[in-house]
Design a protein around this motif. Structure first.
Motif, mmCIF file in Angstrom:
data_model
loop_
_atom_site.group_PDB
_atom_site.id
_atom_site.type_symbol
_atom_site.label_atom_id
_atom_site.label_comp_id
_atom_site.label_asym_id
_atom_site.label_seq_id
_atom_site.Cartn_x
_atom_site.Cartn_y
_atom_site.Cartn_z
ATOM 1 N N THR A 175 20.998 6.020 41.536
ATOM 2 C CA THR A 175 21.687 4.625 41.629
ATOM 3 C C THR A 175 21.128 3.985 40.399
ATOM 4 O OG1 THR A 175 22.164 4.864 44.006
ATOM 5 C CG2 THR A 175 22.060 2.594 42.949
ATOM 6 N N MET A 176 19.860 3.875 40.342
ATOM 7 C CA MET A 176 19.100 3.193 39.135
ATOM 8 C C MET A 176 19.417 3.692 37.851
ATOM 9 S SD MET A 176 17.411 1.061 40.686
ATOM 10 C CE MET A 176 18.702 0.925 42.211
ATOM 11 N N THR A 177 19.603 4.930 37.942
ATOM 12 C CA THR A 177 19.996 5.563 36.488
ATOM 13 C C THR A 177 21.484 5.082 36.015
ATOM 14 O OG1 THR A 177 18.939 7.549 36.769
ATOM 15 C CG2 THR A 177 20.474 7.751 35.349
ATOM 16 N N TRP A 178 22.476 5.115 37.026
ATOM 17 C CA TRP A 178 23.759 4.508 36.690
ATOM 18 C C TRP A 178 23.550 2.984 36.656
ATOM 19 C CZ3 TRP A 178 27.048 7.099 34.888
ATOM 20 C CH2 TRP A 178 27.503 8.594 35.076
ATOM 21 N N ALA A 179 22.806 2.153 37.137
ATOM 22 C CA ALA A 179 22.600 1.068 36.607
ATOM 23 C C ALA A 179 21.950 0.651 35.360
ATOM 24 C CB ALA A 179 21.604 -0.047 37.629
ATOM 25 N N GLU A 180 20.991 1.528 35.228
ATOM 26 C CA GLU A 180 20.557 1.463 33.712
ATOM 27 C C GLU A 180 21.556 1.654 32.714
ATOM 28 O OE1 GLU A 180 16.627 3.137 31.007
ATOM 29 O OE2 GLU A 180 17.152 3.745 33.191
ATOM 30 N N LEU A 181 22.270 2.774 33.085
ATOM 31 C CA LEU A 181 23.350 3.202 31.922
ATOM 32 C C LEU A 181 24.329 2.409 31.594
ATOM 33 C CD1 LEU A 181 23.908 7.077 32.958
ATOM 34 C CD2 LEU A 181 23.192 5.978 30.632
ATOM 35 N N ILE A 182 24.928 1.744 32.698
ATOM 36 C CA ILE A 182 26.085 0.580 32.923
ATOM 37 C C ILE A 182 25.724 -0.783 32.031
ATOM 38 C CG2 ILE A 182 25.599 -0.586 34.814
ATOM 39 C CD1 ILE A 182 28.680 -0.441 35.098
ATOM 40 N N ILE A 183 24.186 -1.126 32.323
ATOM 41 C CA ILE A 183 23.515 -2.227 31.544
ATOM 42 C C ILE A 183 23.443 -1.925 30.176
ATOM 43 C CG2 ILE A 183 21.571 -3.732 31.518
ATOM 44 C CD1 ILE A 183 21.389 -3.206 34.569
ATOM 45 N N HIS A 184 23.035 -0.789 29.784
ATOM 46 C CA HIS A 184 22.851 -0.524 28.322
ATOM 47 C C HIS A 184 24.494 -0.545 27.857
ATOM 48 C CE1 HIS A 184 20.567 0.933 24.976
ATOM 49 N NE2 HIS A 184 21.246 2.126 24.803
ATOM 50 N N VAL A 185 25.101 0.168 28.327
ATOM 51 C CA VAL A 185 26.410 0.191 27.707
ATOM 52 C C VAL A 185 27.212 -1.350 27.594
ATOM 53 C CG1 VAL A 185 28.880 0.495 28.058
ATOM 54 C CG2 VAL A 185 27.220 2.511 28.525
ATOM 55 N N ALA A 186 26.841 -2.357 28.407
ATOM 56 C CA ALA A 186 27.318 -3.510 28.380
ATOM 57 C C ALA A 186 26.648 -4.229 27.412
ATOM 58 C CB ALA A 186 26.753 -4.272 29.761
ATOM 59 N N LYS A 187 25.527 -4.021 27.134
ATOM 60 C CA LYS A 187 24.478 -4.630 26.235
ATOM 61 C C LYS A 187 25.019 -4.224 24.736
ATOM 62 C CE LYS A 187 19.934 -4.677 26.541
ATOM 63 N NZ LYS A 187 18.583 -4.123 26.868
ATOM 64 N N ASN A 188 25.509 -3.205 24.721
ATOM 65 C CA ASN A 188 25.890 -2.813 23.283
ATOM 66 C C ASN A 188 27.525 -2.830 22.928
ATOM 67 O OD1 ASN A 188 23.346 -1.292 21.730
ATOM 68 N ND2 ASN A 188 23.392 -0.662 24.056
ATOM 69 N N SER A 189 28.073 -3.295 24.027
ATOM 70 C CA SER A 189 29.486 -3.781 23.614
ATOM 71 C C SER A 189 29.993 -4.885 23.166
ATOM 72 C CB SER A 189 30.428 -3.828 25.041
ATOM 73 O OG SER A 189 29.915 -4.670 25.995
ATOM 74 N N ARG A 190 31.177 -4.602 22.270
ATOM 75 C CA ARG A 190 31.428 -6.151 21.776
ATOM 76 C C ARG A 190 32.132 -7.198 22.311
ATOM 77 N NH1 ARG A 190 32.843 -1.416 18.740
ATOM 78 N NH2 ARG A 190 34.739 -1.372 19.573
ATOM 79 N N ALA A 191 31.947 -8.367 22.209
ATOM 80 C CA ALA A 191 32.478 -9.535 22.605
ATOM 81 C C ALA A 191 34.009 -9.708 22.794
ATOM 82 C CB ALA A 191 31.666 -10.798 22.262
ATOM 83 N N ASN A 192 34.600 -9.316 21.683
ATOM 84 C CA ASN A 192 35.933 -9.572 21.656
ATOM 85 C C ASN A 192 36.720 -8.492 22.497
ATOM 86 O OD1 ASN A 192 35.394 -7.260 20.053
ATOM 87 N ND2 ASN A 192 37.114 -7.398 18.776
ATOM 88 N N MET A 193 36.020 -7.288 22.716
ATOM 89 C CA MET A 193 36.752 -6.434 23.637
ATOM 90 C C MET A 193 36.944 -6.871 25.174
ATOM 91 S SD MET A 193 37.465 -4.072 21.595
ATOM 92 C CE MET A 193 38.594 -3.341 22.796
ATOM 93 N N HIS A 194 35.973 -7.607 25.429
ATOM 94 C CA HIS A 194 35.657 -8.323 26.728
ATOM 95 C C HIS A 194 36.762 -9.294 26.875
ATOM 96 C CE1 HIS A 194 32.412 -5.920 28.078
ATOM 97 N NE2 HIS A 194 31.576 -6.394 26.960
ATOM 98 N N MET A 195 37.058 -10.208 25.753
ATOM 99 C CA MET A 195 38.217 -11.100 25.543
ATOM 100 C C MET A 195 39.402 -10.521 25.986
ATOM 101 S SD MET A 195 36.532 -13.648 23.013
ATOM 102 C CE MET A 195 37.915 -15.125 23.315
ATOM 103 N N LYS A 196 39.518 -9.400 25.248
ATOM 104 C CA LYS A 196 40.819 -8.767 25.457
ATOM 105 C C LYS A 196 41.086 -8.122 26.871
ATOM 106 C CE LYS A 196 41.292 -7.220 20.629
ATOM 107 N NZ LYS A 196 41.646 -5.936 19.718
#
Length: 637
Positions: A582-603
């Motif tokens: 569970t902690m591994t998946w939390a770490e992975l999803i947080i890392h993916v979120a940190k490196n994602s682009r803002a305009n993709m979230h607006m879309k």
């Protein structure tokens, strides 16, 4: 086969009338589905809304052209036909609940404004053709005024939601925090995040401290409201509606619509056709109903609460009204304003579907119909160009689920506290993890950990370890069955969601490696080799885990790495195992979120939210202070 002449004449007489009723029906669909799409991201709703949005403007312009052809200089019905023309301009202005289907539509605000001129020229030409009959001229001009106002409101809202308009609306000032407008205060602080700007330092500091003092439930409720406000600003007329000018225009338009209805009511209608009068009443009544509904939604929105709290004069009265609205909304609308969607994709389930053609024909047909009706999303894995393998695998997403309180607590606590405490308990396994995952990109790690989680989840605990047949019992449960099931399901949901993001939404990740798709194909192909016809998923997992792994140092298979990780995880005590996963998946999803682009979230907001957007926004609130420390250390800033 020729169409009979009487049916041709019938259609010539009724075509414009049928189309104008269709146009007003499309406006009703846009009004209600446009409001619902930020809370109910159902596939069929999005399809209907998308089709209605595409056809709305085309239909209104098409009917305007038909009305020109229907004008007869010697007919008394010209006046009532001319009265319909401003309603079509009103339809071009669109409802308050949707001005754009996607972000790209906002960039076309200038083209939309220019189209107003062409529409008005045609509409005024139709009115001019109706002269000298002036029996309906007064209500026609009133609806014209409402239509022009609504059209200009939409054009202005499109401009404010465009990249240029949104950037210009970012202010360096900030407002005083009020407990009733706490979520709006967070929204005001986060607006720069969506265009990659740095927020006001003092404002950011206060909001970060505010987030850290919240409980998990309060954090996610606040994040949902913030994203709801961002959606309103980008895809609706909220910005213009909740301004002083907007309130004045709202009163003016409502008065004009009611006055036009009253004027039409008292006008003698002996010279007009019966069905034309009925159609006109339908247009007026629907316009009044939509206007009243929009006014009610405006008065009881969170934006109205913030507007009341911003009033300096009559402060006590405005606070009292704001409290009343909050209480009414609490009783009337208990459901949270935003649902946390988690689309799912399971590789093992898709492996089992490889043998779907061996099932009975009627079952295959029924399953295919259900999948099409549910608009199931699909992606394909290709082996690459330089290969003799011709098999192409089609992976299909499962029905999306929604994040429960367990998942919320896992991610919110890890964003705020960190993820390294559990690793200290099993520090002996860290070197093995590092060796297995060294040099593997983020999307590839998601693929590997997903297979590992699937094998651990579906492994049926037996007295013996799969790779150690003479070993004693694995462990005795040290946690309650209920808690274990919650942790396992939360972990599996996160695993399926991340696998969906990697394969079906790769644009959400900025760390995708080009050759990953081919490597994913070969790993999936390795998994398929273990699938037996009509086999259960537990039997497949048992076969995978009990078959010796063959290593190839020159080209390690992701599937082999995942099996090695699963074997290692099964050697850990069960309560610690699921904590690690569970902690591994939390770490992975947080890392993916940190490196994602803002305009993709607006879309993403246009098609309903996803968990990744929530985590990205929460992470922005919590960790942007590192950026401030760097800036403040530079001389002269």
């Amino acid at each position: 086969m020729d169409i009979p002449e009487k049916y041709k004449q019938l259609w010539i007489h009724w075509d414009a009338r049928v189309l104008i009723l269709l146009s007003v029906s499309v406006q009703i669909v846009l009004f209600f589905l446009g409001h619902l799409r930020k809370t109910f991201a159902l596939s069929w709703m999005r399809m209907i809304l998308w089709g209605s949005y595409l056809i709305a403007d085309l239909l209104a312009n098409f009917v305007l052209a038909h009305l020109c052809n229907d004008m007869n200089d010697s007919s008394f019905s010209n006046a009532i036909v001319a009265f319909w023309a401003p309603f079509l301009i009103l339809h071009l202005g669109g409802p308050d609940t949707i001005i754009a289907y996607s972000m790209e539509d906002n960039e076309l605000w200038a083209r939309h404004l220019l189209s107003l001129g062409y529409g008005l020229i045609i509409a005024f030409y139709i009115v001019f053709r109706s002269l000298p009959n002036t029996s309906l001229l007064a209500p026609t001009l009133l609806i014209f005024l409402v239509a022009i106002v609504k059209y200009l409101e939409r054009s202005y809202s499109l401009y404010k939601a465009s990249t240029k308009g949104f950037h210009s609306s970012i202010s360096s000032s900030y407002r005083k925090l009020n407990p009733l407008s706490q979520a709006f205060y967070l929204y005001f602080a986060c607006r720069p995040f969506f265009i990659n700007l740095i927020p006001h330092f003092e404002l950011y500091t206060k909001t970060r401290n505010l987030i850290k003092e919240m409980t998990t439930k309060e954090v996610w409720r606040a994040m949902s409201k913030v994203l709801s406000y961002v959606y309103d600003e980008i895809y609706t007329k909220t910005i213009i509606n909740h301004s002083i000018i907007g309130y004045v225009l709202r009163v003016l338009c409502s008065f004009c619509i009611f006055l036009a209805f009253w004027l039409f009511l008292i006008v003698p209608k002996d010279d007009f056709g019966k069905f034309d009068v009925i159609i006109t009443y339908i247009l007026l009544v629907i316009s009044i109903c939509l206007d009243v509904t929009a006014n009610i939604m405006l008065m009881f929105s969170d934006w109205m609460i913030f507007s009341l709290l911003s009033v300096k004069k009559l402060r006590n009265l405005s606070v009292l009204l704001a409290n009343c609205i909050v209480r009414i909304k609490t009783v009337w609308h208990k459901r949270s304003c935003w649902s946390i969607k988690m689309p799912q994709l399971s590789l093992l389930n898709n492996c089992l579907n490889v043998y779907a053609p061996n099932r009975a024909l009627h079952k295959r047909m029924m399953n295919s119909i259900v999948e099409k009706l549910n608009f199931a999303q699909e992606t394909k894995l290709y082996p690459g160009w330089r290969t003799t393998i011709n098999e192409i695998y089609t992976l299909q997403a499962l029905q999306p689920t929604h994040a429960n309180e367990k998942i919320m607590k896992i991610i919110a606590s890890n964003v705020k506290k960190g993820l390294y405490a559990i690793w200290q308990v099993i520090d002996w396994a860290i070197p093995i993890f590092v060796k297995l995952l060294d040099g593997i990109s983020l999307d590839q790690q998601v693929f590997i950990w997903h297979i590992t989680t699937e094998l651990c989840f579906h492994w049926n605990p037996k007295p013996l370890h799969p790779s150690c047949p003479h070993r004693r019992e694995l462990e005795k449960e040290s946690i309650s069955t209920t808690r274990k099931c919650r942790e396992m399901k939360a972990c599996k949901y996160l695993s399926n969601y991340m696998m969906y993001t990697v394969l079906l939404r790769p644009e959400m990740m900025s760390t995708i490696v080009q050759e990953s798709s081919v490597l994913f194909y070969h790993a999936f192909d390795d998994m398929v080799q273990f699938i037996m016809q009509n086999a259960k998923i537990e039997e497949v997992c048992k076969k995978i885990m009990t078959t010796p792994t063959v290593w190839n140092d020159n080209n390690k298979s992701f599937f082999a790495i995942a099996r090695a990780l699963a074997d290692l995880m099964l050697k850990i005590k069960e309560d610690e195992r699921w904590q690690v996963l569970t902690m591994t998946w939390a770490e992975l999803i947080i890392h993916v979120a940190k490196n994602s682009r803002a305009n993709m979230h607006m879309k993403q907001l246009s098609s309903g939210d996803e968990l990744l957007t929530f985590i990205w926004l929460l992470n922005k609130y919590v960790e942007t202070d590192d950026m401030f420390h760097i800036i403040l250390d530079i001389p002269g800033n």
